[in-house]
Enzyme design. Structure first.
Site, mmCIF file in Angstrom:
data_model
loop_
_atom_site.group_PDB
_atom_site.id
_atom_site.type_symbol
_atom_site.label_atom_id
_atom_site.label_comp_id
_atom_site.label_asym_id
_atom_site.label_seq_id
_atom_site.Cartn_x
_atom_site.Cartn_y
_atom_site.Cartn_z
ATOM 1 C CB VAL A 15 8.542 1.774 4.962
ATOM 2 C CG1 VAL A 15 8.836 1.991 6.425
ATOM 3 C CG2 VAL A 15 7.306 0.905 4.796
ATOM 4 C CB THR A 56 3.537 -17.653 1.196
ATOM 5 O OG1 THR A 56 3.804 -19.054 1.145
ATOM 6 C CG2 THR A 56 3.775 -17.193 2.632
ATOM 7 C CG ASP A 65 0.426 -13.218 7.245
ATOM 8 O OD1 ASP A 65 0.266 -12.263 6.508
ATOM 9 O OD2 ASP A 65 0.872 -14.326 6.876
ATOM 10 C CG ASN A 87 4.410 -10.645 7.943
ATOM 11 O OD1 ASN A 87 4.676 -9.877 7.021
ATOM 12 N ND2 ASN A 87 3.347 -11.409 7.946
ATOM 13 C CG ASP A 139 2.655 -6.534 7.908
ATOM 14 O OD1 ASP A 139 2.907 -6.644 6.716
ATOM 15 O OD2 ASP A 139 1.680 -5.884 8.355
ATOM 16 C CG PHE A 176 -1.954 -1.080 1.158
ATOM 17 C CD1 PHE A 176 -1.819 -2.215 1.934
ATOM 18 C CD2 PHE A 176 -3.026 -0.984 0.284
ATOM 19 C CE1 PHE A 176 -2.751 -3.230 1.868
ATOM 20 C CE2 PHE A 176 -3.960 -1.989 0.217
ATOM 21 C CZ PHE A 176 -3.836 -3.117 1.006
ATOM 22 N N GLY A 177 2.162 1.148 0.027
ATOM 23 C CA GLY A 177 2.923 2.398 0.048
ATOM 24 C C GLY A 177 4.362 2.163 0.450
ATOM 25 C CE LYS A 227 3.236 -0.249 5.127
ATOM 26 N NZ LYS A 227 3.075 -1.653 5.539
ATOM 27 C CE LYS A 231 3.877 -13.588 4.757
ATOM 28 N NZ LYS A 231 2.550 -13.642 4.161
HETATM 29 C C1 LIG Z 1 3.278 -2.537 13.609
HETATM 30 O O1 LIG Z 1 3.670 -2.592 12.264
HETATM 31 C C2 LIG Z 1 2.716 -2.341 11.296
HETATM 32 C C3 LIG Z 1 1.396 -1.944 11.547
HETATM 33 C C4 LIG Z 1 0.521 -1.703 10.477
HETATM 34 C C5 LIG Z 1 0.982 -1.893 9.194
HETATM 35 C C6 LIG Z 1 0.103 -1.659 8.017
HETATM 36 O O2 LIG Z 1 0.592 -1.302 6.966
HETATM 37 N N1 LIG Z 1 -1.211 -1.888 8.200
HETATM 38 C C7 LIG Z 1 -2.198 -1.747 7.218
HETATM 39 C C8 LIG Z 1 -1.987 -1.014 6.048
HETATM 40 C C9 LIG Z 1 -3.013 -0.900 5.109
HETATM 41 C C10 LIG Z 1 -4.247 -1.518 5.332
HETATM 42 C C11 LIG Z 1 -4.441 -2.253 6.523
HETATM 43 C C12 LIG Z 1 -3.424 -2.349 7.459
HETATM 44 C C13 LIG Z 1 2.287 -2.288 8.915
HETATM 45 C C14 LIG Z 1 3.150 -2.509 9.975
HETATM 46 N N2 LIG Z 1 4.462 -2.932 9.812
HETATM 47 C C15 LIG Z 1 5.176 -2.898 8.667
HETATM 48 O O3 LIG Z 1 4.792 -2.471 7.606
HETATM 49 C C16 LIG Z 1 6.563 -3.484 8.819
HETATM 50 C C17 LIG Z 1 7.610 -2.831 7.959
HETATM 51 S S1 LIG Z 1 7.663 -1.100 8.055
HETATM 52 C C18 LIG Z 1 8.605 -0.664 9.443
HETATM 53 C C19 LIG Z 1 10.062 -1.007 9.481
HETATM 54 C C20 LIG Z 1 10.737 -0.901 10.682
HETATM 55 N N3 LIG Z 1 12.032 -1.208 10.818
HETATM 56 C C21 LIG Z 1 12.734 -1.619 9.731
HETATM 57 N N4 LIG Z 1 14.056 -1.984 9.615
HETATM 58 C C22 LIG Z 1 14.303 -2.325 8.323
HETATM 59 C C23 LIG Z 1 13.131 -2.199 7.583
HETATM 60 C C24 LIG Z 1 12.119 -1.742 8.474
HETATM 61 C C25 LIG Z 1 10.752 -1.419 8.330
#
Ligand SMILES: COc1ccc(C(=O)Nc2ccccc2)cc1NC(=O)CCSCc1cnc2[nH]ccc2c1
Length: 273
Positions: free
Chosen positions: A28, A172, A137, A142, A155, A25-26, A43, A139
């Site tokens: 980071v 997956t 999820d 995440n 995630d 969705f975007g 993000k 894996k």
């Molecule tokens: C608690 O976490 C999250 C909570 C919510 C969402 C999310 O997007 N929710 C969603 C979006 C759209 C529709 C519905 C729900 C994502 C995450 N987490 C990540 O995306 C992990 C990688 S980003 C962070 C991060 C940190 N530390 C790093 N070190 C190296 C890379 C890296 C990358």
């Protein structure tokens, strides 16, 4: 950046750094909150895409779930804000990056490293289940690694409160337990199955039911066609634990608190996690 301050964040509160990755969705970005100099991951989600995929409600629910989760092995969602076109999630930054890259680099982990990760994930899941959140999820993709080498479930794109169990097929298949593959009712025990799959992949470098075709993976999962390769050499204690988690009947899977008392975990996991 504590969520206590119900202040309204804006983009001007942050210096934006290098891109950390691109999600569905975007993007980071590494970012620094100007007043506290606190490093975070920002993000950026496009409202248009969220609307297209009808996931705004899921995002709102997730932000609600996340704002109550505080655990050293769960990546923090500190807060969020939005502007005309985008929604910004202020996330914890895991300084040692993505676990799956580390697993690819090492091919597979030592029993001590695998047991330490599995124990910390079990503690995080016990905490989540205590709050009626199942992750569903678990894996490598995440999972992130914090500055002290600790594992972080990162995630929650598909986490749900146990009262409304949606059965959406996501990502997956390798990690899906039989009840999700056969899409029957499921409960927190799905996370025990996924943790068993993860433990196997930590030790062998591949998931237990991997197959060329989806249909073969499906069949291997529902038949629990579990085989341990001769290489690398893995202790019988590790195999015993995995065999107690990858059980078709979800009520017969080793409960997470029993996992923490298993000899393989006691002998191999670093207590600090
Ligand atoms: C608690 O976490 C999250 C909570 C919510 C969402 C999310 O997007 N929710 C969603 C979006 C759209 C529709 C519905 C729900 C994502 C995450 N987490 C990540 O995306 C992990 C990688 S980003 C962070 C991060 C940190 N530390 C790093 N070190 C190296 C890379 C890296 C990358």
């Amino acid at each position: 950046v504590s969520a206590k301050e119900k202040k309204r964040w804006t983009l001007n509160d942050f210096d934006i750094g290098k891109p950390l990755g691109r999600g569905k969705f975007g993007h980071v970005y590494l970012a620094r909150e100007k007043r506290s100099n606190h490093i975070v991951a920002l993000k950026v989600l496009f409202k248009s895409q969220l609307q297209q995929s009808q996931v705004e409600h899921q995002l709102r629910r997730e932000v609600e779930i996340q704002s109550h989760l505080r655990h050293p092995n769960i990546l923090r969602l500190y807060g969020y804000f939005y502007d005309q076109k985008r929604v910004y999630l202020i996330l914890e930054y895991a300084a040692k990056g993505e676990l799956y890259k580390e697993l690819q680099k090492c091919k597979y982990f030592s029993e001590r490293r695998a047991a330490t990760y599995v124990a910390s994930l079990a503690r995080a899941l016990i905490y989540c289940h205590g709050k009626h959140v199942i992750h569903r999820d678990i894996k490598p993709e995440n999972l992130l690694i914090g500055a002290q080498g600790e594992l972080k479930i990162a995630d929650f794109g598909w986490s749900v409160h146990t009262f409304n169990r949606r059965r959406t097929m996501c990502g997956t298949l390798d990690y899906l337990p039989p009840e999700m593959v056969e899409s029957v009712e499921h409960d927190a025990n799905v996370d025990i199955w996924s943790l068993g799959v993860l433990c196997y992949e930590f030790l062998y470098g591949v998931p237990p039911f991997e197959a060329k075709e989806h249909s073969d993976t499906y069949r291997r999962i529902v038949q629990v066609d579990l085989k341990f390769p001769p290489k690398p050499i893995v202790s019988s204690a590790a195999k015993d634990l995995i065999s107690q988690m990858l059980v078709k009947d979800s009520s017969q899977r080793l409960p997470l608190h029993k996992l923490l008392e298993h000899p393989w975990i006691i002998q191999n996991a670093d207590p600090s996690g």
